[in-house]
Scaffold this active site. Structure first.
Site, short mmCIF file in Angstrom:
data_model
loop_
_atom_site.label_atom_id
_atom_site.label_comp_id
_atom_site.label_asym_id
_atom_site.label_seq_id
_atom_site.Cartn_x
_atom_site.Cartn_y
_atom_site.Cartn_z
N ASP A 145 32.75 46.47 44.30
CA ASP A 145 33.88 45.78 44.93
C ASP A 145 34.06 46.23 46.37
O ASP A 145 33.55 47.28 46.80
CB ASP A 145 35.16 46.06 44.13
N ASP B 51 38.36 35.96 42.66
CA ASP B 51 39.30 36.58 41.74
C ASP B 51 40.12 35.54 40.99
O ASP B 51 40.83 35.87 40.04
CB ASP B 51 40.26 37.51 42.49
#
Length: 773
Positions: free
Chosen positions: A484, A554
């Protein structure tokens, strides 16, 4: 046809039967782009295609008598000359001059291609005469300036694409400064094009925007330190009549993960210049005598069959010549990710139970997301402390990993390697490792995260991360990492670099990122890496070279995902895009969509879940188990098949309240296919939507079966009435030219409800009548 590089006196013709690129050296040594486009026959002399007319108001160049560089199509335009358009190269010498006058010096032909130093790039399959590509290198030089520039172009057998990059070498005895060095520049003779870009923001990435070209400069770019959700490193030009199925189009993209610029300039005479490369705005690079600067690799693709043809060329290139094996062809494991299920409230006992429940449903990997390390209970602590939180995992991660492995599942782990929290042991030990100007207060990402960026320009930082993260992977037996990045780069100042090299920070950061990825991939060759950067902030070909799949957003809401997946497919193969079914109400939108819709969208890519299987009721478990069966069955097709966009979610049609969307994947032998259709809003008394398919064999008969993946048993052969709706066999030409009538009442078994309602989907399996999927 194999790639051929045909040379005549001062002329180079690179062709593979699909595309041609013709370069001719003018008398003064200037490389001139004669032609780029669909393949043409070779001739000894293409000089009659040159545009050499000089207008009264255009300046002629001292090195090219009677010629205006502003008038011709230049192969690699450098500034400081009579070409007053935006150029590709700007270099200053020790005296402050930028007047570079490059001229042809030499050329080389390479069978295959040479890797780029420190940068990801496409690779050749095979070596020597067996390589599936060939490379032309042209050296340009300015002896008085002390500069040599090497243009490299690789063409691939069977694909209408070229890969281009540039090396800039200081051959003087004094330092020079590269102010800009684009990876590719392409001059086109007219401006009758539309520009297509992929833009957006967090949770709405890769939205397709199309606009006609106008006089002046236009394009997309990023100065965030990564490719960003706001602008993907991709720009396409299409004729105004071009659509998904027909028309001329070409695209430029970059195998790079840092700041970029993709721009188009139209001059006053309706000529077009396309450039793509490192964004020059926050960039400069100091070249000491003898040093070389290597640009990232750019990819140029051409299609005479619309945007689908363009995408399919890029997809094939990435699968064959960019994504590392074996992940370029094999199905990825079906994961359950812990984030939306438990967030940071985790421990060994609860995660073991989650893995057991997931295994019973057919899932193949547990991925432990954010919250496992340091003392991470909130997002404002512990980044950089890559060791297990002993409150949650008293004996470290290995007991959990071992338990998961004994179940026959893989074990995955979340990292955010490039970030550091002020509340961390690493920060207390190495505050100097933070990227930022020490004169200024650091700006963190929001109040909740309070995180800073590690200085990845420093070799000691990269070595620390490679060691500590590698130790976790090795000791626990980690099979997969989710990588990430939740913060853009600001105050990009490195305390490890001198003042005259601060313009190098962004690019050196990208090089450090690649060194870390390369080091971990080399140490753990079987490790599967999924890239993530607040979702789709780093969905680019540079990262794809190391991380063969990407978490593209997301936003897991299926209706929003249709748009995101549609736009992302313009450039990236669906098998490299990670899509998860999440619980409802959705975390990003609060929307409640049927499990069927959520699954039918996520199936087109790398499939997984974002929920706690232990909280599902028996009915949900049964439906998810069947979904997983279908994902396993269709997974190889998603990875290796040809993807076709059929209907855009960005383009409403007359008679409907909102745009529906459709796409399909067809096997290489065209004997099997799967079609997905999605509707946001159900209209009232609306026209019948007909769906024309694509990519089939016109002379082949197909059994068409509609499937409810959340109801039917994937292995059930008695299909009718069990969530399957068989249609009569139809020829491929009928399916492509007449299509499927998507009426609601007469052709679909919907149970008690004759209308699918808002947020609905339909899935069709096509199988050649003498074949089985």
């Amino acid at each position: 046809m194999e790639t051929r590089i045909i040379t005549h006196d001062g002329q180079f013709h690179v062709t593979n039967g699909l595309v041609s690129h013709v370069i001719r050296i003018l008398p003064g040594g200037e490389p001139n782009t004669i032609y780029f486009g669909p393949a043409i026959h070779d001739r000894d002399d293409f000089s009659d295609l040159q545009e050499l007319a000089v207008r009264d108001t255009l300046q002629t160049d001292a090195g090219h008598p009677g010629l205006s560089l502003e008038q011709i199509r230049r192969e690699y335009p450098q500034g400081g000359s009579s070409d007053l358009r935006p150029c590709a190269l700007d270099v200053g010498d020790a005296a402050g001059s930028h007047a570079v006058k490059l001229a042809y010096d030499a050329y080389r032909i390479v069978s295959g291609k040479v890797p780029l130093d420190g940068l990801p790039s496409t690779f050749a399959n095979g070596t020597g005469d067996d390589a599936d590509c060939a490379t032309l290198e042209i050296d340009l030089a300015d002896a008085s300036f002390g500069l040599r520039v090497t243009l490299s172009e690789t063409m691939f057998d069977g694909l209408p694409v070229v890969a281009r990059s540039v090396r800039v070498t200081n051959v003087s005895h004094l330092p020079q400064t590269v102010e800009s060095a684009y990876s590719a520049s392409l001059d086109l003779p007219d401006a009758d094009w539309d520009m297509l870009t992929l833009t957006g923001a967090w949770a709405r990435e890769a939205h397709v925007e199309r606009t006609p070209l106008r006089t002046g400069l236009q394009g997309v770019s990023s100065i965030r330190g990564h490719s960003s959700q706001h602008a993907n490193p991709y720009l396409a030009l299409a004729r105004p009549n071009a659509d998904e199925m027909q028309g001329e189009a070409m695209a430029a993209t970059l195998v790079y993960s840092g700041n970029f610029d993709a721009s188009v300039f139209v001059d006053s005479y309706a000529r077009t210049r396309l450039r793509i490369g490192i964004n020059p705005e926050p960039f400069s690079w100091r070249l000491a005598p003898g040093e070389t600067f290597q640009t990232p690799e750019a990819i140029l693709a051409y299609s005479g069959a619309g945007f689908n043809g363009l995408s399919q060329a890029l997809h094939a290139l990435y699968r064959r010549n960019l994504i590392r094996r074996p992940w370029n062809a094999c199905r990825s494991p079906i994961v359950v990710n812990t984030w939306e299920a438990v967030h940071m409230a985790m421990d060994e006992t609860s995660l073991t139970a989650m893995a057991r429940s997931a295994k019973e449903l057919g899932m193949e990997m547990l991925v432990v997301d954010d919250g496992w390390f340091g003392h991470r209970d909130r997002a404002d602590s512990s980044l950089g402390d890559w060791f297990a939180d002993r409150r949650k995992f008293p004996n470290g991660l290995k007991p959990l990993a071992d338990a998961v492995h004994r179940m026959g599942m893989g074990f995955g782990l979340w990292f955010e390697p490039e970030m550091i929290s002020e509340d961390s042991d690493l920060y207390r030990t190495h505050p100097d490792w933070v990227l930022g100007d020490p004169r200024l207060p650091l700006h963190a990402l929001g109040v909740q995260r309070c995180q800073y960026v590690l200085d990845m320009t420093r070799p000691d930082v990269v070595a620390y991360l490679r060691r500590t993260i590698g130790d976790v992977i090795g000791k626990a037996g980690v099979d997969y990492i989710k990588w990430d990045m939740n913060r853009s780069l600001s105050e990009a100042y490195s305390r490890a670099l001198p003042p005259d090299r601060q313009g190098e920070v962004f690019h050196r950061y990208a090089l450090g990122y690649y060194r870390l990825l390369h080091g971990l991939a080399a140490r753990f060759p079987d490790l599967l890496i999924e890239s993530c950067a607040s979702g789709g902030a780093r969905v680019d070909a540079g990262t794809l070279a190391y991380a063969p799949q990407a978490w593209i957003s997301d936003d897991t809401d299926a209706l929003e995902r249709v748009k995101i997946q549609y736009g992302t497919s313009m450039m990236y193969p669906v098998g490299a895009c990670s899509n998860h079914v999440s619980a409802v109400p959705n975390e990003e939108t609060g929307r409640r969509l049927p499990l069927k819709m959520r699954g039918d969208v996520a199936l087109f890519g790398t499939f997984g879940y974002e929920l706690d299987p232990a909280l599902l009721d028996d009915g949900e478990c049964a439906r998810i188990s069947r979904q997983i069966d279908w994902s396993k069955r269709l997974g190889p097709l998603m990875r290796s098949g040809t993807f076709w966009r059929l209907r855009s979610p960005f383009a409403p049609r007359p008679g409907f309240d909102a745009a529906d969307a459709a796409w399909m994947v067809v096997s290489a032998d065209r004997r099997n296919a799967v079609v997905g259709w999605y509707r946001a809003l159900t209209g009232v008394n609306a026209p019948v939507p007909w769906l024309r398919l694509a990519g089939l064999d016109a002379d082949m008969r197909y059994a068409v079966t509609e499937v409810d993946t959340a109801v039917a048993d994937a292995g059930d052969t008695a299909m009718a009435g069990r969530g399957f709706t068989p249609w009569r066999p139809r020829y491929g030409d009928e399916l492509m030219h007449a299509g499927l009538p998507l009426t609601d009442r007469t052709t679909v078994t919907w149970g008690r409800d004759p209308f699918p309602g808002d947020g609905s989907s339909r899935l069709f399996i096509l199988t050649a009548v003498d074949a089985s999927l």
